[in-house]
Design an enzyme around this catalytic site. Structure first.
Site, short mmCIF file in Angstrom:
data_model
loop_
_atom_site.label_atom_id
_atom_site.label_comp_id
_atom_site.label_asym_id
_atom_site.label_seq_id
_atom_site.Cartn_x
_atom_site.Cartn_y
_atom_site.Cartn_z
N ASN A 79 -4.27 7.81 4.78
CA ASN A 79 -4.27 7.19 5.91
C ASN A 79 -2.98 7.29 6.17
O ASN A 79 -2.09 6.91 5.62
CB ASN A 79 -4.63 5.78 5.60
CG ASN A 79 -4.77 4.99 6.71
OD1 ASN A 79 -5.67 5.31 7.69
ND2 ASN A 79 -4.00 3.95 7.11
N GLU A 80 -2.73 7.65 7.33
CA GLU A 80 -1.34 7.69 8.13
C GLU A 80 -0.66 8.21 7.07
O GLU A 80 0.52 7.38 6.66
CB GLU A 80 -1.28 6.49 8.59
CG GLU A 80 -1.86 5.98 9.81
CD GLU A 80 -1.29 4.59 10.52
OE1 GLU A 80 -0.39 3.92 10.05
OE2 GLU A 80 -1.72 4.52 11.76
N GLU B 136 -2.45 -8.30 7.17
CA GLU B 136 -2.73 -8.06 8.68
C GLU B 136 -3.73 -9.28 9.20
O GLU B 136 -4.41 -8.69 10.22
CB GLU B 136 -3.50 -6.61 8.78
CG GLU B 136 -2.37 -5.47 8.27
CD GLU B 136 -2.66 -4.09 8.35
OE1 GLU B 136 -2.03 -3.44 8.64
OE2 GLU B 136 -4.01 -3.76 8.08
N ARG C 16 0.86 -1.21 -0.01
CA ARG C 16 0.23 0.03 0.07
C ARG C 16 0.88 1.37 0.09
O ARG C 16 2.03 1.12 0.17
CB ARG C 16 -0.99 0.14 1.13
CG ARG C 16 -0.15 -0.06 2.54
CD ARG C 16 -1.26 0.28 3.74
NE ARG C 16 -0.56 0.21 4.87
CZ ARG C 16 -1.09 -0.07 6.08
NH1 ARG C 16 -2.34 0.18 6.20
NH2 ARG C 16 -0.30 0.08 7.17
N HIS D 41 -3.57 -9.39 12.87
CA HIS D 41 -3.67 -8.08 13.73
C HIS D 41 -5.16 -8.26 14.54
O HIS D 41 -6.07 -8.75 13.76
CB HIS D 41 -3.69 -6.91 12.88
CG HIS D 41 -3.67 -5.59 13.62
ND1 HIS D 41 -4.79 -5.04 14.23
CD2 HIS D 41 -2.68 -4.70 13.54
CE1 HIS D 41 -4.23 -3.99 14.87
NE2 HIS D 41 -2.94 -3.65 14.22
N TRP E 129 2.82 -6.24 13.54
CA TRP E 129 4.01 -5.77 12.89
C TRP E 129 5.24 -5.62 13.90
O TRP E 129 6.14 -5.11 13.41
CB TRP E 129 3.43 -4.47 11.97
CG TRP E 129 2.82 -3.67 12.90
CD1 TRP E 129 1.61 -3.53 12.87
CD2 TRP E 129 3.30 -2.80 14.10
NE1 TRP E 129 0.96 -2.57 13.89
CE2 TRP E 129 2.11 -2.11 14.48
CE3 TRP E 129 4.50 -2.14 14.54
CZ2 TRP E 129 2.21 -1.00 15.37
CZ3 TRP E 129 4.57 -1.38 15.36
CH2 TRP E 129 3.39 -0.76 16.03
N GLU F 116 -7.57 4.85 15.86
CA GLU F 116 -7.00 3.49 15.94
C GLU F 116 -6.16 3.30 17.20
O GLU F 116 -5.31 4.07 17.41
CB GLU F 116 -6.12 3.09 14.55
CG GLU F 116 -6.71 3.35 13.27
CD GLU F 116 -5.69 2.80 12.18
OE1 GLU F 116 -4.70 2.35 12.48
OE2 GLU F 116 -5.96 3.30 11.17
C1 GLA Z 1 -2.03 1.52 10.90
C2 GLA Z 1 -3.00 1.61 9.61
C3 GLA Z 1 -4.10 0.48 9.79
C4 GLA Z 1 -3.14 -0.93 10.09
C5 GLA Z 1 -2.81 -0.77 11.41
C6 GLA Z 1 -2.11 -1.93 11.91
O1 GLA Z 1 -2.51 2.20 11.96
O2 GLA Z 1 -3.37 2.84 9.48
O3 GLA Z 1 -4.50 0.47 8.25
O4 GLA Z 1 -2.57 -1.03 9.10
O5 GLA Z 1 -1.67 0.28 11.48
O6 GLA Z 1 -1.76 -1.69 13.32
#
Ligand code: GLA
Ligand code: ZN
Length: 665
Positions: free
Chosen positions: A151-152, A357, A113, A360, A317, A309
């Site tokens: 996102n991030e 993931e 991604r 997770h 991870w 989140e």
């Molecule tokens: C980040 C991302 C999520 C996911 C989490 C996993 O915060 O924004 O999409 O990958 O990590 O911890």
């Protein structure tokens, strides 16, 4: 302007919801289980680009319409993503030049991604086009509560070294410097780096040895700006089409990340949202969490913020991904609320079957709903339902920590006196001392007026402008108390060393000055005259008016001052010139707190590991989180909001438990 997800009832509670990972028949069950868990807010569509725009300009909204309709019927609000976080393979195949390039020249491929170059005009065009489509299509959807852009940003790709970035970097530089100014600011006389044309300037790609530090720092600033511009481009499109829908993007204020200057980003969002994951192997992970929450509140300017989140249990991870014990997720959630969040969401709703993931944790685990995780999710969801009264209330702090992202960038560069310095961990050391003292802390940006605080900690504020140094000095002169730590004030804003003795920017206010750094060998410790020890760092400090609080009893600098205290104007400036152990740091910070008149150890608390924080509105709420395995007693009166029980004088907080007390005054 709307500054919170619209029509959100009470505290936000939910997750990233990725229905595209599941067949449609699961969606109705999802909404049913969300309702059972008290979910009221989900982020949808973050990684849905490939499902929404199936080929250039060909948009498929049908499936997402059905998802949003279902959520709306279930009374669940939607933080809708613009879906631009992961460009689809058809796009990067058609335009491989939009893929990012590493410092060593390797172009990254799609297949995970965030595969885009921050300066790519193609990515920017396609992303803003998608944001416009999304906004136009969903502008009137009743479930739409907020926009979640990208996102991030920078999570995986925060520096790109491609030719497009090289060109944008040159433009960025030319807007700030003449060639002469650039050569001066970058000290290019060193190693024959003088530039005679901007066209010669490259991103700091892999070179034979150490890159130019000022060059690297400017590239950090440029790269941060490039990502912020991308966010703003989407935000501006959204604001035009849906002016009443607030826009955010999720930050990463935590121990894993420091590539963006969030003080700048925070000014551009309608509400601040953050992602936080604990370092699962660390016994102090809840303290690092508290620091992240307080820094996020600082970024939000003291206003409520959203935890976008965290995890219900393990992540996937880290080196070893440790599951959370019963009650731990609940404590973590309440810690964020205690420190000013008006909602906490998870990554993600339903644990994935496939994809990277799949290990997770999520709100609904692989094993289903008859599980520790889902039961705890339902419990906390129900408790949040009883806590709507705290929404909008704020947190007051007598102490601030000055936090500077750029110093963090500068200090992680090569060729410093030690490579073992970690900016976040250094700040965390001071934060921990304050946390153990039971003192609530605000975080402030360089240049902030500090007069509201009794004490300000200035940790490793390394690259400092004259103006920002003056704010600290004026605060002390006016009666403020500061604790300045080593590596502060050493360099100017271009990482050039300030001459005449370290720390050049602060030696007057500190009344002390060092002639040479003496970092320690790995594993080496030095004893101080007060019995504490230090490791990592010492320096040859001379007094220029300050008094000695502790000096080295052994090591390379016996008899030299290690901790000093200076009366300056009406205030006091402490200098901690070494890396103190936890006990020494606790003691020194404790003395600074009492000198500044800050009350420590809240009334009646006998145990370490009991976290007490207040939120204030028309009344005040005391959040008590017991991180230990023994019950604790504190002096307090009021009503336990979660149980409805009245408390008179003595509150028991059971081992591992959380209490929220509406206090009686
Ligand atoms: C980040 C991302 C999520 C996911 C989490 C996993 O915060 O924004 O999409 O990958 O990590 O911890
Ligand atoms: Zn690039």
């Amino acid at each position: 302007m709307t500054t919170w997800p619209t029509d959100l009832p009470g505290l936000g509670w939910g997750a990233d919801y990725n229905p595209e990972q599941w067949p449609e028949h699961v969606w109705a069950e999802d909404v049913e289980l969300m309702r059972r868990a008290g979910v009221n807010l989900v982020s949808v569509g973050i990684f849905s680009w490939a499902k929404i725009e199936v080929s250039k300009g060909e948009y498929r909204f049908g499936w997402l319409d059905r998802v949003l309709d279902l959520l709306h019927e279930g009374g669940i609000r939607v933080d809708l993503a613009t879906a631009t976080a992961a460009p689809p393979p058809w796009l990067t195949t058609e335009y491989p030049e939009m893929l990012p390039v590493r410092a060593d020249g390797v172009r990254l491929s799609h297949g995970s991604r965030q595969a885009y170059c921050p300066s790519s005009p193609i990515y920017r065009d396609r992303a803003t086009a998608l944001a416009a489509e999304m906004a136009t299509h969903y502008r009137d959807h009743p479930a739409l509560a907020a926009w979640h852009v990208g996102n991030e940003y920078g999570c995986h790709v925060n520096r790109c070294y491609c030719d497009t970035c090289a060109e944008s970097f040159r433009e960025w530089l030319a807007a700030r410097y003449t060639l002469d100014q650039l050569n001066d600011a970058w000290s290019t006389a060193f190693w024959s780096q003088g530039y005679t044309d901007f066209a010669q300037v490259l991103p700091p790609r892999v070179t034979p040895t150490f890159a130019n530090p000022a060059h690297v720092l400017d590239f950090d600033r440029f790269s941060d700006d490039a990502l912020l511009e991308l966010y703003k481009a989407e935000r501006d499109v959204l604001r035009m089409i849906t002016p009443d829908v607030p826009v955010t993007t999720n930050f990463m204020v935590n121990w894993t990340f420091n590539a963006l200057d969030y003080w700048k980003w925070a000014r551009e969002v309608d509400f601040v949202s953050n992602d936080h994951y604990t370092e699962s192997q660390s016994p102090d992970r809840h303290i690092e969490l508290a620091m992240s929450a307080d820094l996020t509140r600082g970024l939000a300017g003291g206003k409520p913020w959203l935890l976008m989140e965290h995890s219900t249990s393990a992540v996937n991870w880290q080196h070893r991904n440790i599951a959370k014990l019963p009650g731990e997720m609940r404590r973590h959630s309440f810690q964020h609320i205690a420190r000013g969040a008006d909602g906490t969401l998870f990554f993600q709703w339903r644990q994935s079957r496939g994809g990277s993931e799949r290990y997770h944790s999520a709100m609904v685990p692989h094993a289903g709903t008859d599980t520790k995780v889902y039961r705890e999710v339902c419990q906390v969801g129900a408790e949040y339902g009883r806590l709507a009264e705290v929404v909008g209330s704020t947190v007051d702090a007598p102490v601030a920590i000055l936090f500077d992202y750029r110093s963090g960038w500068a200090l992680r560069q090569d060729a410093h006196p030690t490579a073992d310095f970690d900016h976040w961990q250094h700040v965390l050391g001071y934060y921990k001392a304050l946390w153990h003292a039971g003192v609530t802390v605000d975080f402030v940006a360089p240049g902030t007026n500090l007069s509201a605080y009794s004490l300000v900690v200035v940790p490793a504020f390394y690259t400092v402008s004259d103006a920002h140094a003056a704010v600290v000095a004026d605060y002390v002169a006016g009666g403020g108390h500061v604790v300045v730590t080593y590596l502060s004030g050493v360099a100017d804003e271009h990482t050039r060393v300030r001459l005449g003795g370290y720390p050049g920017a602060f030696r007057d206010v500190l009344g002390a000055c060092s002639e040479e750094f003496f970092p320690l060998r790995q594993g080496e410790t030095v004893t101080l005259t007060d019995g504490s020890t230090c490791s990592l760092w010492t320096e040859h400090l001379h007094l220029r008016g300050a008094e000695v609080v502790a000096s080295y009893a052994d090591g390379p600098l016996p008899g030299v001052a290690a901790v000093t205290r200076n009366a300056f104007g009406n205030g006091v400036a402490w200098y901690i010139a070494c890396d103190l152990d936890e006990e020494g740091l606790g003691r020194t910070v404790g003395s600074a707190l009492s000198g500044a008149g800050v009350a420590v150890s809240p009334k009646g608390v006998e145990h370490r590991g009991i976290e007490l924080v207040r939120r204030h509105g028309d009344v005040s709420w005391l959040f008590a989180v017991n991180h230990t395995d023994t019950d604790a007693q504190i002096e307090a009166s009021g009503v336990d909001v979660l149980s409805g029980t009245k408390v008179s004088g003595r509150l028991t907080v059971r081992a591992g438990d959380v209490v929220v007390l509406r206090e009686e005054v």
